[in-house]
Design a protein around this motif. Sequence first.
Motif, short mmCIF file in Angstrom:
data_model
loop_
_atom_site.label_atom_id
_atom_site.label_comp_id
_atom_site.label_asym_id
_atom_site.label_seq_id
_atom_site.Cartn_x
_atom_site.Cartn_y
_atom_site.Cartn_z
N VAL A 151 7.54 3.27 -0.56
CA VAL A 151 6.63 4.15 -0.10
C VAL A 151 5.52 4.59 -1.02
N GLN A 152 6.26 5.38 -2.05
CA GLN A 152 5.17 6.03 -3.06
C GLN A 152 5.87 5.76 -4.48
N LEU A 161 1.18 7.58 -2.60
CA LEU A 161 0.61 6.56 -1.56
C LEU A 161 -0.75 6.05 -1.94
N THR A 164 0.35 2.98 -3.85
CA THR A 164 0.76 1.92 -3.39
C THR A 164 -0.23 1.34 -2.39
N GLY A 165 -1.21 2.14 -2.04
CA GLY A 165 -2.47 1.82 -1.43
C GLY A 165 -3.09 0.70 -2.13
N GLY A 224 0.34 -2.28 4.80
CA GLY A 224 0.77 -1.37 3.83
C GLY A 224 -0.35 -0.46 3.20
N SER A 228 -0.74 3.56 3.46
CA SER A 228 -0.94 4.37 2.52
C SER A 228 -2.14 5.17 2.35
N SER A 232 -2.94 9.39 2.89
CA SER A 232 -3.10 9.91 1.50
C SER A 232 -4.63 10.45 1.38
#
Length: 522
Positions: A151-152, A161, A164-165, A224, A228, A232
Amino acid sequence: MLTLPQAKTKRLVAIHGWSGAVLGLLLYAVVLTGAIAVFADEIGTWSQGGAETGRTISEPVDRHLRQLARSVDPSLLEEVSISKTATGALRFGFHTHRTDPESGNVEDYTVVYHVSPLTGEVLSEREGFRTEVRQQEFGLALKRFLVDLHVQLYVPAPWGLLLTGVLGLAMMVAGVSGLLIHRHLIRDIFVAPRGDARLVGARDRHVLAASWGLPFSFLLAFTGAFFSFALSLGLPVVAMVAFGGDQEALIQTVVGQEELADTSPSPLASLDYIVWDSTDRAGSGPVSVRIAGYGTAGAKVTVFHGPSGGHLTGTRHLFDGVTRGFLGTKPIIGTQPSAGAVAVSLMAPLHFGNFAGLASKTAWLALGAAMAYVIATGMQMWVKRRQDVMAWRHVGRAVTVTIWGLPLALLGSAVGFFVTLPAGDPIWWTPASFVLACVVLIAMGCGRRDPSERYCWLLGALCLGLPLLRHLTGGTSWSEALLDGQAAVLSIDLLLLGLGVAALWWPRRKAETQAWVPEPAE
């Protein structure tokens, strides 16, 4: 067939290559850990050696709830949550909000009980702020580490976050540019690789996997990036603009959580009846139950059900906690059904692949592994064509270390978890073992020789040894797993053994083929 001017094609090739080269190593980590995290619940069961009996609540819970509620501080009855653990125990959480003296922020304070569903015996009790309670749940250390890494990337919030975004957007850029530079898209879906020892053969396999996985890569990248950036950026920005920075008020408004209309004392109706009624309406057992205002006249019970009957999304039923009356189906956002609520509710099952049980999870695992292969081979070919430049040779070594090192380091974290679980602190040692493994693997990759073969032998040894280590450190034996029907324990052990055999066989197969001969790809 897509036809573009030569200049535009060159620019798109550069964008496609550099988007993969610059962020490819991190993107590979996110995709590979995401493919593994699809089976996070099963990994949690396997690592704890528990008897998985299904995650739906099928046993009576009313008697256990009332007995526990009489023993806790009345302030903790503000909210009650009921779910099932990976080992089949009932999990009762009693929640309120208190100021954390360390941070000065208002945090969720909870008491969590794990209860035997048959006898009502309290198996464990934990109390504290949410972060403290999580740190006391040693058996979930490996599962949570894998999820947090995906996830991060284990980067502190909110930067992990955001990262990953950005990687999700980079994956979309690579997918769009890859689609546009395909000159023979339909033909590439059915391309036959032209030999194992040639660079064009590697390109063919890369194109074949990428072509079939293109829709899946778009799906993963979009969903995803949505999760993210929503967590965030979206929630904090909206909270700051519309709610004066109060994220708790924002969440209550978004999920349609109403304040209690009547806080006068009143006993809760039979929770077993409410669960039975909700199960009859949904066609499947609930995965969790939430009670707001336990013991008050305004109590509300929300029953959560997973997908059933071919649906992609689950349902949430709302009941009056005193009269047992059905108040309706709650959307995931707001209080009324809407197109936005439907769209948001589709994000999670499409990203996690849990909408059809084991079948969809297996498909998501295979497709995720295929996308990791596409990213890995893409980076390998990019640096292979530029091996005459010293800087790119160093990048090529980093690519090799990352491709092999990440799965090895993940296995290293599992070793650290099992070694420290019986009499240690796996919450700390699981990520520490991952970092230590990374240091060792990087050192192994700094030599002059190609470290791939050494990595492969080590991968095989770890895959073959991990099931034995799990058993030696108190894990469930195969005979017990067969008798108890613990499919997760057997399946993951057998998968590791199969991967171990394949990894030990691969160097012999590679020795029988010639080294890659750089040839211009079509």
